[in-house]
Design a protein around this motif. Structure first.
Motif, short mmCIF file in Angstrom:
data_model
loop_
_atom_site.label_atom_id
_atom_site.label_comp_id
_atom_site.label_asym_id
_atom_site.label_seq_id
_atom_site.Cartn_x
_atom_site.Cartn_y
_atom_site.Cartn_z
N SER A 303 0.85 -1.19 0.00
CA SER A 303 0.00 0.00 0.00
C SER A 303 0.89 1.24 0.00
O SER A 303 2.04 1.22 0.46
CB SER A 303 -0.94 0.01 1.21
N PHE A 304 0.34 2.35 -0.51
CA PHE A 304 1.12 3.60 -0.58
C PHE A 304 0.16 4.77 -0.64
O PHE A 304 -1.03 4.63 -1.00
CB PHE A 304 2.06 3.60 -1.79
N GLU A 305 0.68 5.96 -0.26
CA GLU A 305 -0.13 7.18 -0.28
C GLU A 305 0.16 7.96 -1.55
O GLU A 305 1.31 8.14 -1.93
CB GLU A 305 0.18 8.04 0.94
N LEU A 306 -0.91 8.41 -2.20
CA LEU A 306 -0.78 9.28 -3.36
C LEU A 306 -2.10 10.02 -3.51
O LEU A 306 -3.12 9.44 -3.89
CB LEU A 306 -0.47 8.48 -4.63
N ASP A 307 -2.09 11.31 -3.20
CA ASP A 307 -3.30 12.12 -3.27
C ASP A 307 -3.39 12.77 -4.65
O ASP A 307 -2.60 13.66 -4.98
CB ASP A 307 -3.29 13.19 -2.18
N LEU A 308 -4.32 12.33 -5.43
CA LEU A 308 -4.47 12.86 -6.79
C LEU A 308 -5.40 14.08 -6.82
O LEU A 308 -5.61 14.66 -7.89
CB LEU A 308 -5.02 11.78 -7.72
N LYS A 309 -5.95 14.42 -5.66
CA LYS A 309 -6.87 15.56 -5.61
C LYS A 309 -6.19 16.87 -5.21
O LYS A 309 -6.74 17.95 -5.43
CB LYS A 309 -8.01 15.26 -4.65
N ASP A 310 -5.00 16.77 -4.60
CA ASP A 310 -4.39 17.99 -4.07
C ASP A 310 -3.56 18.74 -5.10
O ASP A 310 -3.01 19.81 -4.81
CB ASP A 310 -3.55 17.68 -2.84
N GLY A 311 -3.41 18.21 -6.30
CA GLY A 311 -2.69 18.90 -7.37
C GLY A 311 -1.19 18.78 -7.31
O GLY A 311 -0.48 19.38 -8.13
N SER A 312 -0.65 18.03 -6.35
CA SER A 312 0.81 17.90 -6.26
C SER A 312 1.38 17.11 -7.43
O SER A 312 2.55 17.29 -7.78
CB SER A 312 1.18 17.22 -4.94
N LEU A 313 0.59 16.25 -8.04
CA LEU A 313 1.03 15.49 -9.21
C LEU A 313 0.00 15.72 -10.32
O LEU A 313 -1.19 15.43 -10.15
CB LEU A 313 1.12 14.00 -8.88
#
Length: 566
Positions: A303-313
């Motif tokens: 498992s890993f963290e990746l927020d696609l909503k915050d605009g960082s990526l």
């Protein structure tokens, strides 16, 4: 004095020749009238001596026979012969057929020499891999997906994968695969959108699938629209050879490979235009998506963290809808069917991401770099207090979804009904059915064992039927105890039946059928649908006159050539 009775038990049933000998009852009655019959009350001597006419020491029997007794005997013989000409009861015939098939292997290729032999595809057991095969098929094999027949995990070496597809009645016939499905005491026939057989060997020895592992199958086929213009859905079944039945294993996801272009409506036939306009209605007003039920991490998968909503990526175009479906606080968990990848790649810097929702719980996440991409199959999971909050939000969203769904169903139903009414007016209410528009689709499903898998939909037995009296070819040869095969014009299923007297054949009077069998001499005998099937006498049955084709059967091409002759 002892009894000299000669009592015979289990007297064999009269042969057809014996029956035919006494079938002319008028001649039998005439012979009886012309015979030298003694007057009523006369004495007739019956001799028990080995030599006729010689009275021995045994008793003489005197029997008084009147003409009425002879007539009764003739009537009795008539009833016996008529009974022998009637068919067994359906239950009796079915019991015979069930006993016959119980003695046959559940997978029973009629010609072993014709059955295709696949070529092995090598896969590294430790790494797995994605296999793109002919005809658009794809296999996604995870790492360490195999175990030995003793249950030991296989962590090194190559594994040979044998894979083949079956798409029509000839494929099913050559493979010897049954297409009946019994559920809750009801028999169905499987209408297949595609069937596969997959086995794995290492060093020539069969291997199994490791617990918790699945192989993703992507199977391409063509499907036809239903009568109302909608597209059918398909389920997935695994053939349990020990239980001798198909086992339901969920539904197949479908992805259309070719979309309808509404701009081409003018060049379409009226019925194709109807189907295209229905598709356009649904495309303009898509069905509401159900909210995603929150899931906790299983503690085993990566498992890993990746927020696609915050605009960082940055995210690629087309990902917006999938991202909007994500719940707040979700992290990513790698799915068991994800292709193998280097976990260290998660620590690299990526330029952008693309997200695609594949099912209610599964997403395809693609991380994009300057010169490479990492494709992962993942699902969002939620931990701690975020899970409790997400569960509460889900319950509220579910109520709202159900209300929206009811409104959507009512709205689209009204639009489609109005469209169909207009279509019927354009065709002058001639009852023209919607065309069998076909589309190429990709069926996506996971398997957890090797063997035979079928992507299909169960269909009930046809309402019309007839019973077999006998099957005979042009040379007078009869086939009373073997397997026959029946397929309709669609060729998406095959119906195995016993050729015994009284066997029931189910058929749809609106369709064309082909019935065939293999003769003991290795030839194919066949017959096409005949009109008398629909008007058959249920007590006498139908005499099927098959044509034995004088053509050597050496391969699948020969079978297809012969079956196309009729």
């Amino acid at each position: 004095m002892g009894n000299n009775y000669n009592i015979k038990r289990n007297v064999p049933e009269p042969s057809q020749e014996d029956i035919q000998k006494f079938m002319n009852f008028d001649a039998l009655l005439e012979a009886h009238r012309n015979a030298e019959t003694p007057q009523e009350g006369a004495v007739v001597r019956m001799f028990t001596s080995p030599r006729e006419g010689q009275i021995g020491s045994r008793m003489r029997r005197r029997i008084v026979m009147g003409s009425g007794l002879a007539a009764a005997a003739a009537v009795a013989l008539l009833l016996i012969v008529r009974s022998l000409n009637d068919l067994p009861t359906p239950a009796q015939s079915q019991a015979v057929a069930d006993a016959y098939f119980a003695e046959q292997p559940i997978v029973n290729p009629p010609l072993a020499s014709v059955e295709p032999k696949g070529k092995p595809i090598k896969v590294n057991a430790a790494e797995g891999g994605t296999l793109d095969l002919d005809a658009g098929a794809r296999l996604v094999i995870p790492r360490t997906a195999f175990q030995s027949d003793r249950g030991q995990l296989i962590e090194s070496g190559d594994v040979d994968i044998y894979y083949r597809e079956m798409h029509d009645a000839v494929d099913f016939f050559v493979a010897g695969v049954p297409m009946t499905y019994d559920s809750a005491g009801t028999r169905h026939y499987l209408q297949s959108a595609g069937m596969i057989e997959i086995i794995a060997l290492q060093n020539g020895q069969p291997v199994g699938m490791a617990p918790g592992k699945t192989i993703r199958i992507e199977l391409t086929s063509y499907i036809a629209a239903q009568a109302d213009g909608s597209w059918p859905t398909f389920k997935v079944y695994h053939l349990d050879t020990e239980a001798r039945n198909w086992v339901f294993n969920g539904k197949s996801a479908m992805v259309f490979e070719q979309e309808v272009n509404p701009e081409q409506l003018e060049s379409m036939s009226p019925s194709d235009r109807l189907n295209a306009e229905k598709a356009a209605i649904l495309a303009a007003d898509p069905k509401p998506e159900a909210p995603m039920k929150p899931v906790k991490p299983d503690g085993k998968a990566v498992s890993f963290e990746l927020d696609l909503k915050d605009g960082s990526l940055p995210v690629e175009p087309g990902s917006e809808e999938a991202i909007a479906s994500l719940q707040k606080g979700a992290i990513w968990q790698v799915r068991p069917n994800c292709p193998p990848f280097n976990e260290n790649a998660l620590n690299l810097e990526w330029k952008s991401a693309r997200l695609k929702r594949l099912s209610e719980v599964e997403y395809e996440l693609t991380l994009i770099g300057d010169a490479n991409e990492l494709r992962l199959l993942v699902q969002p999971v939620i931990t701690g207090k975020d899970f409790e909050r997400a569960q509460s939000n889900y319950n509220e969203a579910l109520q709202a979804y159900e209300a929206k769904l009811a409104e959507w169903e009512k709205r689209t139903s009204e639009k489609i009904t109005a469209l169909e009414n207009r279509y019927n007016q354009e065709t002058n209410n001639k009852g023209t059915a919607a065309s069998t528009q076909t589309r190429q689709v990709r069926h996506i499903f996971d398997i957890n064992a090797f063997g035979i898998w079928n992507c299909d939909r169960p269909a009930p037995l046809a309402k019309s039927s007839f019973r077999i009296r006998m099957i005979e070819d042009q040379n007078g040869t009869r086939y009373p105890n073997q397997t026959a095969y029946l397929s309709d014009e669609d060729g998406k299923s095959i119906y195995q039946l016993h050729t015994g007297r009284g066997s029931t054949v189910y058929f749809d009077q609106k369709k064309e059928y082909l019935l065939w069998m293999m003769t003991p001499g290795g030839k194919i005998a066949l017959v096409k649908t005949k009109a008398e099937w629909a008007q058959s006498n249920p007590r006498k049955g139908v005499k099927l006159k098959v044509q034995t084709i004088d053509h050597a059967i050496r391969n699948e091409a020969d079978i297809r050539e012969v079956l196309s002759k009729e």
